[in-house]
Design an enzyme around this catalytic site. Sequence first.
Site, PDB file in Angstrom:
ATOM      1  N   TRP A  21       0.951  -1.119   0.168  1.00 39.90           N
ATOM      2  CA  TRP A  21      -0.262   0.123  -0.040  1.00 39.90           C
ATOM      3  C   TRP A  21       0.864   1.311   0.115  1.00 39.90           C
ATOM      4  O   TRP A  21       1.769   1.290   0.635  1.00 39.90           O
ATOM      5  CB  TRP A  21      -0.923   0.035   1.220  1.00 39.90           C
ATOM      6  CG  TRP A  21      -1.845   1.112   1.358  1.00 39.90           C
ATOM      7  CD1 TRP A  21      -2.569   1.546   0.353  1.00 39.90           C
ATOM      8  CD2 TRP A  21      -2.180   2.085   2.368  1.00 39.90           C
ATOM      9  NE1 TRP A  21      -3.555   2.683   0.864  1.00 39.90           N
ATOM     10  CE2 TRP A  21      -2.933   2.975   2.150  1.00 39.90           C
ATOM     11  CE3 TRP A  21      -1.515   2.344   3.733  1.00 39.90           C
ATOM     12  CZ2 TRP A  21      -3.364   4.175   3.140  1.00 39.90           C
ATOM     13  CZ3 TRP A  21      -1.843   3.194   4.547  1.00 39.90           C
ATOM     14  CH2 TRP A  21      -2.598   4.163   4.273  1.00 39.90           C
ATOM     15  N   TYR A  54      -4.567  -0.936  -4.675  1.00 37.10           N
ATOM     16  CA  TYR A  54      -3.218  -0.232  -4.579  1.00 37.10           C
ATOM     17  C   TYR A  54      -2.639   0.237  -5.804  1.00 37.10           C
ATOM     18  O   TYR A  54      -2.478  -0.558  -6.581  1.00 37.10           O
ATOM     19  CB  TYR A  54      -2.175  -1.105  -3.702  1.00 37.10           C
ATOM     20  CG  TYR A  54      -2.911  -1.644  -2.223  1.00 37.10           C
ATOM     21  CD1 TYR A  54      -3.950  -0.982  -1.855  1.00 37.10           C
ATOM     22  CD2 TYR A  54      -2.030  -2.440  -1.654  1.00 37.10           C
ATOM     23  CE1 TYR A  54      -4.236  -1.193  -0.777  1.00 37.10           C
ATOM     24  CE2 TYR A  54      -2.411  -3.071  -0.445  1.00 37.10           C
ATOM     25  CZ  TYR A  54      -3.506  -2.336   0.172  1.00 37.10           C
ATOM     26  OH  TYR A  54      -3.932  -2.733   1.325  1.00 37.10           O
ATOM     27  N   TRP A 207      -2.508  -4.342   9.786  1.00 37.56           N
ATOM     28  CA  TRP A 207      -1.873  -3.295   9.066  1.00 37.56           C
ATOM     29  C   TRP A 207      -1.665  -1.980   9.932  1.00 37.56           C
ATOM     30  O   TRP A 207      -2.248  -1.892  10.934  1.00 37.56           O
ATOM     31  CB  TRP A 207      -2.798  -2.997   7.889  1.00 37.56           C
ATOM     32  CG  TRP A 207      -4.464  -2.546   7.875  1.00 37.56           C
ATOM     33  CD1 TRP A 207      -5.273  -3.300   8.030  1.00 37.56           C
ATOM     34  CD2 TRP A 207      -4.737  -1.385   8.143  1.00 37.56           C
ATOM     35  NE1 TRP A 207      -6.684  -2.701   8.011  1.00 37.56           N
ATOM     36  CE2 TRP A 207      -6.334  -1.148   8.112  1.00 37.56           C
ATOM     37  CE3 TRP A 207      -3.923   0.111   8.003  1.00 37.56           C
ATOM     38  CZ2 TRP A 207      -7.070   0.023   8.144  1.00 37.56           C
ATOM     39  CZ3 TRP A 207      -4.987   1.316   7.967  1.00 37.56           C
ATOM     40  CH2 TRP A 207      -6.279   1.157   8.222  1.00 37.56           C
ATOM     41  N   SER A 208      -0.725  -1.265   8.958  1.00 36.45           N
ATOM     42  CA  SER A 208      -0.304   0.096   9.647  1.00 36.45           C
ATOM     43  C   SER A 208       0.326  -0.216  11.053  1.00 36.45           C
ATOM     44  O   SER A 208      -0.152   0.604  11.838  1.00 36.45           O
ATOM     45  CB  SER A 208      -1.171   1.200   9.637  1.00 36.45           C
ATOM     46  OG  SER A 208      -1.668   1.658   8.180  1.00 36.45           O
ATOM     47  N   GLU A 293      15.740  -2.421   9.209  1.00 39.40           N
ATOM     48  CA  GLU A 293      15.895  -1.997  10.540  1.00 39.40           C
ATOM     49  C   GLU A 293      14.431  -2.877  10.965  1.00 39.40           C
ATOM     50  O   GLU A 293      14.345  -3.325  12.211  1.00 39.40           O
ATOM     51  CB  GLU A 293      15.396  -0.495  10.587  1.00 39.40           C
ATOM     52  CG  GLU A 293      15.249   0.159  11.912  1.00 39.40           C
ATOM     53  CD  GLU A 293      14.858   1.554  11.766  1.00 39.40           C
ATOM     54  OE1 GLU A 293      15.229   2.199  11.052  1.00 39.40           O
ATOM     55  OE2 GLU A 293      13.992   2.037  12.723  1.00 39.40           O
TER      56      GLU A 293
HETATM   57  P1  NDP Z   1       3.111   1.137   8.258  1.00 34.82           P
HETATM   58  O1  NDP Z   1       2.397   1.800   9.484  1.00 34.82           O
HETATM   59  O2  NDP Z   1       4.260   0.297   9.157  1.00 34.82           O
HETATM   60  O3  NDP Z   1       3.754   2.517   7.539  1.00 34.82           O
HETATM   61  C1  NDP Z   1       4.593   2.230   6.789  1.00 34.82           C
HETATM   62  C2  NDP Z   1       5.608   3.382   6.193  1.00 34.82           C
HETATM   63  O4  NDP Z   1       6.116   3.941   7.377  1.00 34.82           O
HETATM   64  C3  NDP Z   1       6.505   3.129   5.129  1.00 34.82           C
HETATM   65  O5  NDP Z   1       6.206   3.090   3.776  1.00 34.82           O
HETATM   66  C4  NDP Z   1       7.472   4.245   5.332  1.00 34.82           C
HETATM   67  O6  NDP Z   1       6.820   5.584   5.066  1.00 34.82           O
HETATM   68  C5  NDP Z   1       7.422   4.328   7.021  1.00 34.82           C
HETATM   69  N1  NDP Z   1       8.543   3.567   7.642  1.00 34.82           N
HETATM   70  C6  NDP Z   1       8.491   2.220   7.667  1.00 34.82           C
HETATM   71  N2  NDP Z   1       9.576   1.716   8.410  1.00 34.82           N
HETATM   72  C7  NDP Z   1      10.172   3.053   8.789  1.00 34.82           C
HETATM   73  C8  NDP Z   1      11.342   3.046   9.676  1.00 34.82           C
HETATM   74  N3  NDP Z   1      12.134   2.155  10.230  1.00 34.82           N
HETATM   75  N4  NDP Z   1      11.701   4.242   9.785  1.00 34.82           N
HETATM   76  C9  NDP Z   1      11.056   5.230   9.295  1.00 34.82           C
HETATM   77  N5  NDP Z   1       9.973   5.304   8.413  1.00 34.82           N
HETATM   78  C10 NDP Z   1       9.406   4.042   8.313  1.00 34.82           C
HETATM   79  O7  NDP Z   1       2.500   0.148   7.584  1.00 34.82           O
HETATM   80  P2  NDP Z   1       1.514   0.567   6.273  1.00 34.82           P
HETATM   81  O8  NDP Z   1       0.499   1.570   6.527  1.00 34.82           O
HETATM   82  O9  NDP Z   1       2.363   0.735   4.876  1.00 34.82           O
HETATM   83  O10 NDP Z   1       0.715  -0.714   6.166  1.00 34.82           O
HETATM   84  C11 NDP Z   1       1.442  -2.068   5.868  1.00 34.82           C
HETATM   85  C12 NDP Z   1       0.518  -2.840   4.854  1.00 34.82           C
HETATM   86  O11 NDP Z   1      -0.701  -3.102   5.269  1.00 34.82           O
HETATM   87  C13 NDP Z   1       0.278  -2.222   3.685  1.00 34.82           C
HETATM   88  O12 NDP Z   1       1.461  -2.388   2.613  1.00 34.82           O
HETATM   89  C14 NDP Z   1      -0.916  -3.081   3.065  1.00 34.82           C
HETATM   90  O13 NDP Z   1      -0.537  -4.242   2.671  1.00 34.82           O
HETATM   91  C15 NDP Z   1      -1.615  -3.339   4.426  1.00 34.82           C
HETATM   92  N6  NDP Z   1      -2.602  -2.350   4.751  1.00 34.82           N
HETATM   93  C16 NDP Z   1      -4.019  -2.877   4.659  1.00 34.82           C
HETATM   94  C17 NDP Z   1      -5.123  -1.972   4.842  1.00 34.82           C
HETATM   95  C18 NDP Z   1      -6.476  -2.609   4.697  1.00 34.82           C
HETATM   96  O14 NDP Z   1      -7.374  -1.919   4.568  1.00 34.82           O
HETATM   97  N7  NDP Z   1      -6.620  -3.803   4.726  1.00 34.82           N
HETATM   98  C19 NDP Z   1      -4.990  -0.368   4.838  1.00 34.82           C
HETATM   99  C20 NDP Z   1      -3.583  -0.144   4.873  1.00 34.82           C
HETATM  100  C21 NDP Z   1      -2.572  -0.989   4.643  1.00 34.82           C
HETATM  101  P3  NDP Z   1       7.509   6.550   4.365  1.00 34.82           P
HETATM  102  O15 NDP Z   1       9.136   6.528   4.268  1.00 34.82           O
HETATM  103  O16 NDP Z   1       7.198   7.150   3.218  1.00 34.82           O
HETATM  104  O17 NDP Z   1       7.532   7.883   5.278  1.00 34.82           O
END
Ligand code: NDP
Length: 325
Positions: A21, A54, A207-208, A293
Amino acid sequence: MNYRRLGSSGLKLSELSLGAWVTYGGQVGEEVAVKCMSRAYDAGVNFFDNAEAYADGNAERVMGNVIKKLGWRRESIVVSSKVFWGGEGPNDKGLSHKHVFEGCRNSLKRLQVDYLDLFFCHRPDPNTPIEETVRAMDDLIHDGKILYWGTSEWSAADIMRAHGLAREHGLTPPQMEQPQYNMLHRDRVEKEYLPLYREIGLGTTIWSPLASGLLSGKYNKGVPPGSRATLEGYEWLKENVVTPQNIAKAKQLEPLTKELGCTMAQLALAWCLKNPNVSTVITGASRPEQVNENMKAAEVAGKIDSSLLEKIDSILGNRPRPDRD
Ligand code: NDP
């Protein structure tokens, strides 16, 4: 990497997984996706999460290309997609038999696989009877297009309804839910679904876990350039997630990382892993360094004991309370 059963099923998922996502096919292209996905795989990740919505299908194209390029054995990975938001036409969205069937067919093409291990109803559809969706999912299972089906952000009552209908008609019941779960968002996973883990063996792919990055502490000193909150279309993050209250909590948690010798992101992911009802924590990453990380969070989880969990609870102040009889 530890592997956990998806609820009562026999399927084993790496406790940390990787999703597409915002990132793959949108914020970043295939070159970055290859690096992130291969680092995750090398760390033991076997589950890669996606959805038809996505990047309007591009996330699936990118993941499909990467899986092909890296030549992974199909048996070594668990691939998911989700159906609900497939396009603009009246039958390109929702959970009708037609869209569930066509959404699955299109996701398979974009991901370049013959079957999906997991297929989720991305949201509840008030305009389709639950029985129609249960039958559509059961048909896909019998056609060999999907192996397990589940829901995302459905109420416990609707999941139980789907389960009951499936049992009544000899159809395959839902096996898993994909809810939001992180230090700032706990009620559904810790309270609403509690009876479902026991009664129907529900698994959860959460998620998230970093609340879109906020729990990595990256927003503690302002919004860094290039971060998710700066992306077009994600302005809502500044209003709903990157709020002064949430940043204050992230700052209060920071000293705990010194005790554990870890980063904020690792602490937040490890905290999710401490919940035994979580089958897998789906991480997100826009850079390969983040994957490196985040994958170390499993080691950190081993260092978090009950007294530290209590300390975290007292900072968060949002532990769900059981209902009184
Ligand atoms: P997170 O809450 O973990 O956010 C991930 C984002 O945080 C990254 O893209 C990056 O963004 C930042 N990040 C990740 N690791 C680090 C780090 N070590 N240090 C600093 N910044 C970091 O998860 P997501 O919101 O991406 O959700 C994960 C997955 O869950 C999605 O990919 C999807 O597959 C699923 N999902 C499902 C949903 C649903 O409705 N079923 C809704 C949302 C997600 P950046 O670098 O751009 O700041």
